[in-house]
Design a protein around this motif. Sequence first.
Motif, mmCIF file in Angstrom:
data_model
loop_
_atom_site.group_PDB
_atom_site.id
_atom_site.type_symbol
_atom_site.label_atom_id
_atom_site.label_comp_id
_atom_site.label_asym_id
_atom_site.label_seq_id
_atom_site.Cartn_x
_atom_site.Cartn_y
_atom_site.Cartn_z
ATOM 1 N N GLU A 1 3.147 9.802 -5.289
ATOM 2 C CA GLU A 1 3.403 9.090 -4.039
ATOM 3 C C GLU A 1 4.128 9.971 -3.035
ATOM 4 O O GLU A 1 4.960 10.811 -3.397
ATOM 5 C CB GLU A 1 4.217 7.826 -4.307
ATOM 6 N N VAL A 2 3.804 9.777 -1.763
ATOM 7 C CA VAL A 2 4.498 10.449 -0.668
ATOM 8 C C VAL A 2 5.994 10.172 -0.815
ATOM 9 O O VAL A 2 6.399 9.064 -1.172
ATOM 10 C CB VAL A 2 3.979 9.931 0.694
ATOM 11 N N VAL B 1 0.858 -1.187 0.000
ATOM 12 C CA VAL B 1 0.000 0.000 0.000
ATOM 13 C C VAL B 1 0.892 1.233 0.000
ATOM 14 O O VAL B 1 1.784 1.381 0.844
ATOM 15 C CB VAL B 1 -0.939 0.027 1.220
ATOM 16 N N ALA B 2 0.642 2.100 -0.977
ATOM 17 C CA ALA B 2 1.336 3.375 -1.092
ATOM 18 C C ALA B 2 0.347 4.491 -0.753
ATOM 19 O O ALA B 2 -0.851 4.355 -0.991
ATOM 20 C CB ALA B 2 1.853 3.559 -2.520
ATOM 21 N N LEU B 3 0.849 5.578 -0.217
ATOM 22 C CA LEU B 3 0.033 6.758 0.054
ATOM 23 C C LEU B 3 0.364 7.818 -0.984
ATOM 24 O O LEU B 3 1.519 7.938 -1.408
ATOM 25 C CB LEU B 3 0.325 7.293 1.456
ATOM 26 N N VAL B 4 -0.652 8.589 -1.402
ATOM 27 C CA VAL B 4 -0.433 9.595 -2.436
ATOM 28 C C VAL B 4 -0.905 10.974 -1.980
ATOM 29 O O VAL B 4 -1.855 11.101 -1.205
ATOM 30 C CB VAL B 4 -1.114 9.213 -3.773
ATOM 31 N N THR B 5 -0.217 11.989 -2.519
ATOM 32 C CA THR B 5 -0.559 13.381 -2.233
ATOM 33 C C THR B 5 -1.371 13.997 -3.365
ATOM 34 O O THR B 5 -1.892 15.097 -3.225
ATOM 35 C CB THR B 5 0.711 14.218 -2.000
ATOM 36 N N THR C 1 -0.012 16.571 2.730
ATOM 37 C CA THR C 1 -1.400 16.128 2.829
ATOM 38 C C THR C 1 -1.597 14.872 2.000
ATOM 39 O O THR C 1 -1.348 14.869 0.794
ATOM 40 C CB THR C 1 -2.367 17.233 2.352
ATOM 41 N N ILE C 2 -2.045 13.816 2.655
ATOM 42 C CA ILE C 2 -2.334 12.539 1.994
ATOM 43 C C ILE C 2 -3.776 12.598 1.522
ATOM 44 O O ILE C 2 -4.685 12.917 2.302
ATOM 45 C CB ILE C 2 -2.149 11.359 2.962
ATOM 46 N N PRO D 1 -9.370 7.260 -3.178
ATOM 47 C CA PRO D 1 -9.211 8.421 -2.292
ATOM 48 C C PRO D 1 -9.431 8.033 -0.834
ATOM 49 O O PRO D 1 -10.112 7.052 -0.528
ATOM 50 C CB PRO D 1 -10.317 9.362 -2.763
ATOM 51 N N LEU D 2 -8.875 8.824 0.073
ATOM 52 C CA LEU D 2 -9.229 8.703 1.483
ATOM 53 C C LEU D 2 -10.618 9.306 1.666
ATOM 54 O O LEU D 2 -11.052 10.143 0.863
ATOM 55 C CB LEU D 2 -8.235 9.478 2.359
#
Length: 128
Positions: free
Chosen positions: A47-48, A32-36, A83-84, A103-104
């Motif tokens: 990606e962060v 799992v990757a987080l994105v801005t 900001t994620i 999206p979150l």
Amino acid sequence: MPDNLANTGENLTLDWILGVGTPTRPTTPLKVALVTALGDDANAGTEVAGGTYTRQNLSVAAAVNGATSNSADLHWTGMPAGTIVGWEIWDSAGAPVRLWHGPLNEPKTLSAGDEYKIAAGDLSLAIS
């Protein structure tokens, strides 16, 4: 969340279900990757980067009624400021393949050094 499989994930799923060709199973563990900035079916998000951020291994339960979720907490420490806005799921191949994105529920603004957690059961994955 409907239609958040990346094009690659959609094609692999359809080919497998319909018995077309010889679709290659993704290389595990999935990450799992987080994105801005959000991507779309064809393009990865931003990606962060920075801090001690790294992609986290994804564990899931068996699907029920076309849905599943993460079966263990996903936990990032030492995050960079930013900001994620979303997440992506990638395989672990030498040239990783993006399979899923979304999206979150609410963007999360972090300060440098913060932690971020997606609790078990909170990353819902469905095919609908």
